[in-house]
Design a protein around this motif. Structure first.
Motif, PDB file in Angstrom:
ATOM      1  N   GLN A  96     -19.785  22.453  -7.376  1.00 33.21           N
ATOM      2  CA  GLN A  96     -18.967  21.402  -6.803  1.00 33.21           C
ATOM      3  C   GLN A  96     -18.891  21.593  -5.298  1.00 33.21           C
ATOM      4  O   GLN A  96     -18.506  22.665  -4.824  1.00 33.21           O
ATOM      5  CB  GLN A  96     -17.561  21.400  -7.409  1.00 33.21           C
ATOM      6  CG  GLN A  96     -16.726  20.196  -6.981  1.00 33.21           C
ATOM      7  CD  GLN A  96     -15.433  20.106  -7.763  1.00 33.21           C
ATOM      8  OE1 GLN A  96     -14.904  21.119  -8.198  1.00 33.21           O
ATOM      9  NE2 GLN A  96     -14.917  18.900  -7.953  1.00 33.21           N
TER      10      GLN A  96
ATOM     11  N   SER B 122     -14.946  12.628 -10.467  1.00 29.91           N
ATOM     12  CA  SER B 122     -13.841  13.390 -11.056  1.00 29.91           C
ATOM     13  C   SER B 122     -14.292  14.238 -12.234  1.00 29.91           C
ATOM     14  O   SER B 122     -13.473  14.952 -12.820  1.00 29.91           O
ATOM     15  CB  SER B 122     -12.733  12.434 -11.511  1.00 29.91           C
ATOM     16  OG  SER B 122     -13.234  11.505 -12.469  1.00 29.91           O
TER      17      SER B 122
ATOM     18  N   SER C 110     -15.626  17.281 -14.299  1.00 36.82           N
ATOM     19  CA  SER C 110     -15.556  18.713 -14.055  1.00 36.82           C
ATOM     20  C   SER C 110     -16.952  19.337 -14.052  1.00 36.82           C
ATOM     21  O   SER C 110     -17.930  18.739 -14.524  1.00 36.82           O
ATOM     22  CB  SER C 110     -14.694  19.390 -15.122  1.00 36.82           C
ATOM     23  OG  SER C 110     -15.304  19.278 -16.399  1.00 36.82           O
ATOM     24  N   VAL C 111     -17.020  20.558 -13.549  1.00 42.55           N
ATOM     25  CA  VAL C 111     -18.301  21.267 -13.484  1.00 42.55           C
ATOM     26  C   VAL C 111     -18.821  21.557 -14.888  1.00 42.55           C
ATOM     27  O   VAL C 111     -20.019  21.383 -15.165  1.00 42.55           O
ATOM     28  CB  VAL C 111     -18.133  22.573 -12.673  1.00 42.55           C
ATOM     29  CG1 VAL C 111     -19.395  23.426 -12.769  1.00 42.55           C
ATOM     30  CG2 VAL C 111     -17.814  22.273 -11.220  1.00 42.55           C
ATOM     31  N   GLU C 112     -17.945  21.998 -15.796  1.00 41.97           N
ATOM     32  CA  GLU C 112     -18.376  22.315 -17.157  1.00 41.97           C
ATOM     33  C   GLU C 112     -18.886  21.078 -17.887  1.00 41.97           C
ATOM     34  O   GLU C 112     -19.902  21.137 -18.590  1.00 41.97           O
ATOM     35  CB  GLU C 112     -17.213  22.945 -17.934  1.00 41.97           C
ATOM     36  CG  GLU C 112     -16.795  24.309 -17.405  1.00 41.97           C
ATOM     37  CD  GLU C 112     -17.922  25.313 -17.479  1.00 41.97           C
ATOM     38  OE1 GLU C 112     -18.707  25.249 -18.451  1.00 41.97           O
ATOM     39  OE2 GLU C 112     -18.021  26.163 -16.575  1.00 41.97           O
ATOM     40  N   GLN C 113     -18.194  19.956 -17.700  1.00 41.70           N
ATOM     41  CA  GLN C 113     -18.636  18.730 -18.340  1.00 41.70           C
ATOM     42  C   GLN C 113     -19.973  18.275 -17.765  1.00 41.70           C
ATOM     43  O   GLN C 113     -20.854  17.788 -18.498  1.00 41.70           O
ATOM     44  CB  GLN C 113     -17.579  17.636 -18.150  1.00 41.70           C
ATOM     45  CG  GLN C 113     -17.902  16.317 -18.846  1.00 41.70           C
ATOM     46  CD  GLN C 113     -18.018  16.472 -20.349  1.00 41.70           C
ATOM     47  OE1 GLN C 113     -17.199  17.144 -20.972  1.00 41.70           O
ATOM     48  NE2 GLN C 113     -19.039  15.849 -20.934  1.00 41.70           N
TER      49      GLN C 113
END
Length: 368
Positions: A88, A65, A67-70
């Motif tokens: 993703q 779950s 995110s891509v930025e995280q």
């Protein structure tokens, strides 16, 4: 026959057409502008080389779950400051690419990523790639490109003539430059899939060009024995004759590639599809453009410099000027014998030629 088919038939017979060759300076200017933008993007942003060319590690995580930025921040922290590329995938998993990692540093990065992303370390698939493999692919690609261009020039010079070979080569370089420049502007990663796409568009780029050149070769046969069309006009007729066909084949080729790019790459997140489909999409569109607006007008430009073509053009223009002067003189004589211009136009529309002044009176006198 469909409306498009009717237009294509009229274009083929020369009944309708657009003068592409006469407006060639406009097309040259547009192409130069696009090429300058592409080169500027290539110079300022550069190509984003993948790990296949610079070496590094590729981590594929199970569904998460995060995110891509995280994930980018976590990968950068885990690798000690190396920039990471994160995609993703369709099933919710992440594809994390980190350049500059070797075997010794990959294992600690895997463990740190597993901790930050909240997934088991054994579920992360790690692949290491050395830069020498990608460099070998690049060297072979450059070699293949050079051999291809040499063979194309030789073939076109033999099958057609050297001017067509030069025009086709310039159009090909034009297409490759635009494709690579847009690749740099978009920021897509350069992978072996990109190289495959670039090499694939070479044939498509020349396809429509060769078709037009074949029609031009037939149309220009014994051109100096006639005084009806100049070389540029024959080139334009050949281009219009294949215009609808070129548009149809290009659209049919672009539709599946657009599906790969926008659905396969954009929606499903398949990285390899992005790499191949973007280069194919841009290359096909640029190839269709160059075959119509660059290659054929350029051949006409080069051919019109020949002394024979200059002399032919001079004879044709002189003949047309003489015919125009003769037509103007005939219209002047007809105007002198007409009391009302509207009556003369109406008579001509009905297929009736008004008699010259005096003839009608003498005829009537004889009848009397």
């Amino acid at each position: 026959m469909s409306r498009l088919g009717n237009i294509g038939a009229k274009l083929y017979r020369g009944e309708v057409g657009y003068d592409f060759v006469a407006k060639r300076m406009l097309w040259y200017g547009i192409s130069i502008l696009i090429t300058v933008v592409a080169i500027a993007g290539l110079g300022f942003k550069g190509l984003h080389m993948g790990i296949e060319f610079q070496g590094g590690a590729l981590f594929t995580t199970p569904p998460t779950s995060v995110s891509v930025e995280q994930a980018k921040e976590d990968a950068k922290a885990a690798s000690g400051g190396h920039e990471a590329i994160v995609q993703q995938l369709g099933n919710g998993s992440l594809r994390i690419q980190v350049g500059g990692l070797d075997t010794a540093s990959a294992t600690p990065v895997t463990e740190k990523l597993a901790q930050d992303l909240g997934v088991p370390a054994e579920k992360i698939n790690t692949q290491l790639v050395g830069p020498s493999w990608g460099q070998d692919i690049a060297d072979k690609a450059w070699t293949g490109l050079a051999v291809f261009m040499v063979l194309v020039v030789i073939y076109l010079a033999i099958a057609f003539e050297w001017r067509m070979a030069v025009a086709a080569l310039i159009a090909l370089i034009h297409d490759l430059t635009i494709t690579v420049g847009i690749y740099a502007l978009v920021g897509f990663e350069v992978t072996p899939g990109t190289v495959i796409g670039l090499l694939t568009i070479l044939g498509y780029s020349l396809y429509d060009t060769v078709v037009v050149f074949d029609g031009l070769k037939d149309g220009a046969k014994d051109i100096t024995k006639q005084t009806k069309y100049t070389y540029s006009e024959i080139a334009n007729r050949s281009l219009n004759a294949t215009l609808v066909r070129s548009i149809n084949t290009t659209v049919v080729a672009l539709l599946p590639v657009a599906g790969l790019l926008f659905i396969g790459g954009g929606v499903l997140g398949a990285g390899m599809l992005n790499d191949i489909s973007l280069s194919l999409f841009v290359g096909l569109a640029a190839g269709a453009y160059s075959s119509i607006f660059i290659a054929t007008p350029l051949v006409a430009d080069l051919k019109e410099r020949e002394p024979q073509m200059k002399a032919l053009k001079k004879r044709i223009l002189a003949k047309r000027a003489a015919e125009a002067a003769k037509g103007d003189a005939g219209q002047g004589d007809a105007g002198q014998g007409a009391d009302a211009p509207e009556d003369a136009v109406a008579a001509a529309a009905q297929g009736v030629v008004s008699p010259r002044p005096g003839r009608g009176r003498s005829t009537q006198g004889k009848r009397r």
